[in-house]
Scaffold this motif. Structure first.
Motif, short mmCIF file in Angstrom:
data_model
loop_
_atom_site.label_atom_id
_atom_site.label_comp_id
_atom_site.label_asym_id
_atom_site.label_seq_id
_atom_site.Cartn_x
_atom_site.Cartn_y
_atom_site.Cartn_z
N GLY A 130 1.82 9.71 1.93
CA GLY A 130 3.23 9.80 2.30
C GLY A 130 3.76 8.57 3.02
O GLY A 130 4.89 8.57 3.50
N GLN A 131 2.96 7.52 3.11
CA GLN A 131 3.38 6.30 3.79
C GLN A 131 3.37 5.13 2.82
O GLN A 131 2.59 5.10 1.87
N ARG A 132 4.22 4.17 3.10
CA ARG A 132 4.27 2.93 2.33
C ARG A 132 4.24 1.75 3.29
O ARG A 132 4.83 1.81 4.37
N ILE A 133 3.54 0.71 2.89
CA ILE A 133 3.50 -0.53 3.68
C ILE A 133 4.06 -1.64 2.81
O ILE A 133 3.58 -1.86 1.69
N ASP A 163 11.62 -0.16 15.63
CA ASP A 163 11.64 1.10 14.89
C ASP A 163 12.92 1.21 14.07
O ASP A 163 13.93 0.60 14.42
N HIS A 211 0.85 -1.19 0.00
CA HIS A 211 0.00 0.00 0.00
C HIS A 211 0.89 1.24 0.00
O HIS A 211 1.93 1.26 0.63
N GLN A 212 0.43 2.27 -0.70
CA GLN A 212 1.12 3.55 -0.69
C GLN A 212 0.08 4.66 -0.71
O GLN A 212 -0.83 4.64 -1.54
N ILE A 235 14.41 4.41 3.12
CA ILE A 235 13.54 4.62 4.28
C ILE A 235 14.35 5.33 5.36
O ILE A 235 15.43 4.89 5.74
N ALA A 274 10.68 4.47 10.27
CA ALA A 274 9.64 3.46 10.08
C ALA A 274 9.42 2.67 11.37
O ALA A 274 10.25 2.69 12.27
N THR A 275 8.32 1.99 11.42
CA THR A 275 8.07 0.99 12.45
C THR A 275 7.90 -0.34 11.73
O THR A 275 7.54 -0.39 10.56
#
Length: 87
Positions: free
Chosen positions: A11-14, A81, A7-8, A38, A41-42
């Motif tokens: 401003g975040q990507r998974i 993290d 997913h994007q 990156i 991130a967590t």
């Protein structure tokens, strides 16, 4: 190691990151973080590991105690993290 962007948005990507048998966890994650550029991130992980050294912080001694793991064990939760080292 394999990875897939799940997913994007905003401003975040998974990502899903899959390590192969024999892959070293920390160096593999470092390689992934650098490849994907990156900076913060967590992460959460499940799976299994073997031939590892876990560290336990002993509050009374104010030092980490190393716990070698020389058999395959299940990892129920690995949470952490990632952050750039400000230079």
């Amino acid at each position: 190691m394999q990875s897939k962007l799940l997913h994007q948005g905003g401003g975040q990507r998974i990502f899903a990151v899959i390590l192969a048998t024999g892959d070293e966890v920390l160096s593999s994650l470092q390689e992934f973080v650098e490849h994907e550029n990156i900076h913060a991130a967590t992460f959460t992980a499940i799976g299994a590991l073997s031939d590892a050294v876990l560290n336990y912080f002993n509050w009374e001694k104010k030092a980490y105690e190393k716990i070698p793991v020389r058999e395959q064990v299940e990892v129920a939760a690995l949470i952490g993290d990632v952050a750039d080292d400000p230079k």
